[in-house]
Design a protein around this motif. Sequence first.
Motif, short mmCIF file in Angstrom:
data_model
loop_
_atom_site.label_atom_id
_atom_site.label_comp_id
_atom_site.label_asym_id
_atom_site.label_seq_id
_atom_site.Cartn_x
_atom_site.Cartn_y
_atom_site.Cartn_z
N LEU A 36 10.35 6.15 5.01
CA LEU A 36 10.70 5.81 6.39
C LEU A 36 9.72 4.78 6.96
O LEU A 36 10.11 3.87 7.70
CB LEU A 36 10.70 7.07 7.25
N ARG A 37 8.44 4.91 6.60
CA ARG A 37 7.46 3.93 7.07
C ARG A 37 7.73 2.55 6.46
O ARG A 37 7.60 1.51 7.14
CB ARG A 37 6.05 4.40 6.71
N ILE A 38 8.13 2.53 5.18
CA ILE A 38 8.47 1.26 4.54
C ILE A 38 9.69 0.65 5.21
O ILE A 38 9.75 -0.57 5.46
CB ILE A 38 8.71 1.47 3.03
N ASP A 39 10.70 1.47 5.53
CA ASP A 39 11.89 0.96 6.21
C ASP A 39 11.55 0.36 7.58
O ASP A 39 12.13 -0.65 7.99
CB ASP A 39 12.92 2.08 6.37
N THR A 40 10.62 1.00 8.29
CA THR A 40 10.19 0.48 9.59
C THR A 40 9.56 -0.90 9.44
O THR A 40 9.88 -1.84 10.18
CB THR A 40 9.20 1.44 10.25
N LEU A 41 8.66 -1.04 8.46
CA LEU A 41 8.02 -2.33 8.22
C LEU A 41 9.04 -3.37 7.76
O LEU A 41 8.92 -4.55 8.09
CB LEU A 41 6.91 -2.16 7.19
N LYS A 42 10.03 -2.92 6.99
CA LYS A 42 11.08 -3.85 6.55
C LYS A 42 11.83 -4.40 7.75
O LYS A 42 12.17 -5.60 7.80
CB LYS A 42 12.03 -3.13 5.60
N ASN A 43 12.10 -3.55 8.73
CA ASN A 43 12.77 -4.02 9.95
C ASN A 43 11.91 -5.02 10.71
O ASN A 43 12.41 -5.99 11.29
CB ASN A 43 13.11 -2.84 10.85
N TYR B 64 0.83 -1.20 0.00
CA TYR B 64 0.00 0.00 0.00
C TYR B 64 0.87 1.26 0.00
O TYR B 64 0.58 2.23 -0.71
CB TYR B 64 -0.92 0.01 1.22
N LEU B 65 1.94 1.26 0.80
CA LEU B 65 2.81 2.44 0.86
C LEU B 65 3.52 2.68 -0.46
O LEU B 65 3.72 3.82 -0.87
CB LEU B 65 3.82 2.28 1.99
N ASN B 66 3.90 1.61 -1.15
CA ASN B 66 4.47 1.77 -2.48
C ASN B 66 3.46 2.37 -3.45
O ASN B 66 3.80 3.23 -4.26
CB ASN B 66 4.97 0.41 -3.01
N TYR B 67 2.22 1.91 -3.35
CA TYR B 67 1.17 2.49 -4.19
C TYR B 67 0.95 3.96 -3.85
O TYR B 67 0.75 4.79 -4.74
CB TYR B 67 -0.14 1.72 -3.99
N GLU B 68 1.03 4.29 -2.56
CA GLU B 68 0.85 5.68 -2.15
C GLU B 68 1.99 6.56 -2.67
O GLU B 68 1.76 7.71 -3.06
CB GLU B 68 0.77 5.76 -0.63
N MET B 69 3.21 6.02 -2.71
CA MET B 69 4.33 6.77 -3.29
C MET B 69 4.06 7.06 -4.76
O MET B 69 4.28 8.18 -5.24
CB MET B 69 5.64 5.98 -3.15
N ARG B 70 3.56 6.09 -5.47
CA ARG B 70 3.22 6.28 -6.89
C ARG B 70 2.11 7.31 -7.05
O ARG B 70 2.15 8.17 -7.95
CB ARG B 70 2.78 4.93 -7.48
N ARG B 71 1.12 7.27 -6.16
CA ARG B 71 0.01 8.22 -6.25
C ARG B 71 0.47 9.65 -6.00
O ARG B 71 -0.03 10.60 -6.61
CB ARG B 71 -1.07 7.84 -5.23
N LEU C 153 5.78 16.97 -2.54
CA LEU C 153 6.18 15.65 -3.01
C LEU C 153 7.37 15.10 -2.22
O LEU C 153 7.34 13.94 -1.79
CB LEU C 153 6.54 15.73 -4.50
N VAL C 154 8.39 15.89 -2.02
CA VAL C 154 9.63 15.40 -1.40
C VAL C 154 9.41 14.98 0.06
O VAL C 154 9.74 13.84 0.43
CB VAL C 154 10.75 16.45 -1.52
N PRO C 155 8.84 15.83 0.94
CA PRO C 155 8.65 15.37 2.33
C PRO C 155 7.67 14.20 2.43
O PRO C 155 7.85 13.32 3.27
CB PRO C 155 8.12 16.61 3.05
N LYS C 156 6.65 14.19 1.57
CA LYS C 156 5.69 13.08 1.61
C LYS C 156 6.38 11.76 1.24
O LYS C 156 6.18 10.73 1.91
CB LYS C 156 4.54 13.35 0.65
N GLU C 157 7.20 11.78 0.19
CA GLU C 157 7.90 10.57 -0.22
C GLU C 157 8.90 10.12 0.84
O GLU C 157 9.10 8.92 1.07
CB GLU C 157 8.63 10.80 -1.55
N MET C 158 9.54 11.08 1.50
CA MET C 158 10.49 10.73 2.57
C MET C 158 9.78 10.04 3.72
O MET C 158 10.27 9.03 4.26
CB MET C 158 11.20 11.99 3.06
#
Length: 248
Positions: free
Chosen positions: A210-217, A49-56, A201-206
């Motif tokens: 970070l949320r994706i990195d947290t889930l990856k951990n 979902y977060l990847n889709y949100e980055m695309r959106r 765009l830039v702060p939102k993508e950042m």
Amino acid sequence: MMMTFIVFLAFVINTAMLINAKINLQNAADLAAYAGAATQARQLNYISYLNYEMRRQYKKFLFRYYVMGNIAQDDFPRDAGKTGAPKWMPNSNSKPYGVPAVCVMMNPSDNYCHVGTLPSIKIVAPNILDQVGSTLSKQLEAIEDIRQKSCISIGHLNTNLLIFWLYNADPGFDTLATILTDQKQRETLETYRGLAFGLGLVPKEMLLKLRIDTLKNYLNSPPLVLSKGQVEALKGKADPSYYERSIQ
């Protein structure tokens, strides 16, 4: 015969209890494995979902940049009959920009986005012997000064708009509203609020990264063999989600 019967009965009961314990243990192991897998699946769904949100968010910026920023220009590719690459030009008599150029029209009766170049006003040379000519020259200089300030103001407005689309870290412009005191600046702020609401765009993508990195951990956290007491201790930690799979 009674002794033999009792021995066989005890054997059957013990075997049944052993099988029941084994079934219960297997069910517990299966449920634990399923709970851990479900935890991983949910976390992977979150990442998806977060990847889709980055695309959106990219699509949102491109819509603002290509459509909102250029719709007021005469060459905006909105007609179905237009073919070829867009030229990004304010009007048919202007030199093409070659790239999208943000120009948002604020006044429907004054589409300055169609203006490619605006020549300076010709100032009449002052003559000390001609009072009318001198007065006219001063007025023309004042008008030229207004024209230049207006052009600069329009340029700043559109440049800032593009900057907000990219880097705005004040979603509702509430912080900026407390800083501005000039009434004209506040009116301009309302324009920004309507056209650039939300994070850039830039702060939102950042934040999404970070949320994706947290889930990856969470996904890559090593499985632990725990006792019941250790499980309860992990539940009370500041970030129990990191240990969720092991807890399950």
